[in-house]
Motif scaffolding. Sequence first.
Motif, mmCIF file in Angstrom:
data_model
loop_
_atom_site.group_PDB
_atom_site.id
_atom_site.type_symbol
_atom_site.label_atom_id
_atom_site.label_comp_id
_atom_site.label_asym_id
_atom_site.label_seq_id
_atom_site.Cartn_x
_atom_site.Cartn_y
_atom_site.Cartn_z
ATOM 1 N N LYS A 43 34.454 17.593 11.437
ATOM 2 C CA LYS A 43 35.066 18.428 12.471
ATOM 3 C C LYS A 43 34.951 19.902 12.111
ATOM 4 C CE LYS A 43 38.470 15.023 14.022
ATOM 5 N NZ LYS A 43 39.904 14.784 14.324
ATOM 6 N N GLN A 44 35.181 20.739 13.111
ATOM 7 C CA GLN A 44 35.155 22.175 12.867
ATOM 8 C C GLN A 44 36.467 22.628 12.229
ATOM 9 O OE1 GLN A 44 34.263 23.988 16.683
ATOM 10 N NE2 GLN A 44 32.065 23.913 16.272
ATOM 11 N N ARG A 45 36.382 23.763 11.596
ATOM 12 C CA ARG A 45 37.584 24.363 11.023
ATOM 13 C C ARG A 45 38.566 24.705 12.138
ATOM 14 N NH1 ARG A 45 36.221 29.374 7.536
ATOM 15 N NH2 ARG A 45 35.881 30.270 9.612
ATOM 16 N N GLU A 46 39.846 24.452 11.899
ATOM 17 C CA GLU A 46 40.852 24.724 12.918
ATOM 18 C C GLU A 46 42.054 25.417 12.315
ATOM 19 O OE1 GLU A 46 42.368 21.107 14.615
ATOM 20 O OE2 GLU A 46 43.151 20.371 12.712
ATOM 21 N N LEU A 47 42.724 26.180 13.158
ATOM 22 C CA LEU A 47 43.938 26.863 12.752
ATOM 23 C C LEU A 47 45.047 25.867 12.466
ATOM 24 C CD1 LEU A 47 45.825 29.447 12.681
ATOM 25 C CD2 LEU A 47 46.245 28.940 15.093
ATOM 26 N N VAL A 48 45.770 26.122 11.385
ATOM 27 C CA VAL A 48 46.976 25.359 11.092
ATOM 28 C C VAL A 48 48.208 26.221 11.344
ATOM 29 C CG1 VAL A 48 48.295 24.124 9.333
ATOM 30 C CG2 VAL A 48 45.798 23.947 9.372
ATOM 31 N N ALA A 49 48.256 27.369 10.691
ATOM 32 C CA ALA A 49 49.416 28.254 10.850
ATOM 33 C C ALA A 49 49.064 29.647 10.366
ATOM 34 C CB ALA A 49 50.614 27.724 10.066
ATOM 35 N N THR A 50 49.691 30.644 10.969
ATOM 36 C CA THR A 50 49.552 32.021 10.511
ATOM 37 C C THR A 50 50.923 32.678 10.428
ATOM 38 O OG1 THR A 50 49.239 32.858 12.761
ATOM 39 C CG2 THR A 50 47.248 32.313 11.507
ATOM 40 N N ILE A 51 50.982 33.714 9.616
ATOM 41 C CA ILE A 51 52.210 34.485 9.498
ATOM 42 C C ILE A 51 51.844 35.957 9.422
ATOM 43 C CG2 ILE A 51 52.274 34.165 6.971
ATOM 44 C CD1 ILE A 51 55.389 34.167 7.263
ATOM 45 N N LEU A 52 52.468 36.737 10.308
ATOM 46 C CA LEU A 52 52.204 38.162 10.353
ATOM 47 C C LEU A 52 52.970 38.886 9.249
ATOM 48 C CD1 LEU A 52 52.406 38.803 14.208
ATOM 49 C CD2 LEU A 52 50.423 38.189 12.819
ATOM 50 N N THR A 53 52.609 40.116 9.054
ATOM 51 C CA THR A 53 53.273 40.921 8.030
ATOM 52 C C THR A 53 54.787 40.971 8.272
ATOM 53 O OG1 THR A 53 51.289 42.274 7.802
ATOM 54 C CG2 THR A 53 53.346 43.183 6.936
ATOM 55 N N GLY A 54 55.166 41.039 9.537
ATOM 56 C CA GLY A 54 56.584 41.109 9.863
ATOM 57 C C GLY A 54 57.303 39.786 9.839
#
Length: 112
Positions: A43-54
Motif C-alpha cells: 500500500k501507499q504511505r498514509e497519514l496517521v497523525a500530525t501535531i502542530l507547533t501549538g
Amino acid sequence: QVQLVESGGGLVQAGGSLRLSCAVYGSSLGIAFLGWYRRAPGKQRELVATILTGGRTNYADSVKGRFTISRDNAKNMVYLQMNSLKPEDTAVYYCTAGGIWWGQGTQVTVSS
C-alpha cells in the motif's frame, strides 16, 4: 537539517498497545508540524497523525479514538501512543518533520 530517529516498534497481539517515540535532532524552527505516517505492505504511505507547533492534532479516521500523538518540545520528542491495535495497523511507521524530513521507520506488527 533535521534528523529523525524512531523507536518503539515491535510485535503485539490484537488489542494490545505500543508507544512509538521519535527523537528530533537539529533545528526545528519553521517546521509547521511533526507527524506519523505509515506504509503497509503493498500500500501507499498514509497519514496517521500530525501535531502542530501549538498543539493542535489531526488523525486519520482509521485511528481516531485509538491513537494519540503528543510532543515534548523541551526534549525534542514526538510520540504516538497506539491502543486497541488491530492487524490492519501492521505497517512501517515513519516520523516526519513538516513532510520534508523523514525517519528511517519502525516496524509495527499486530498479530490476530
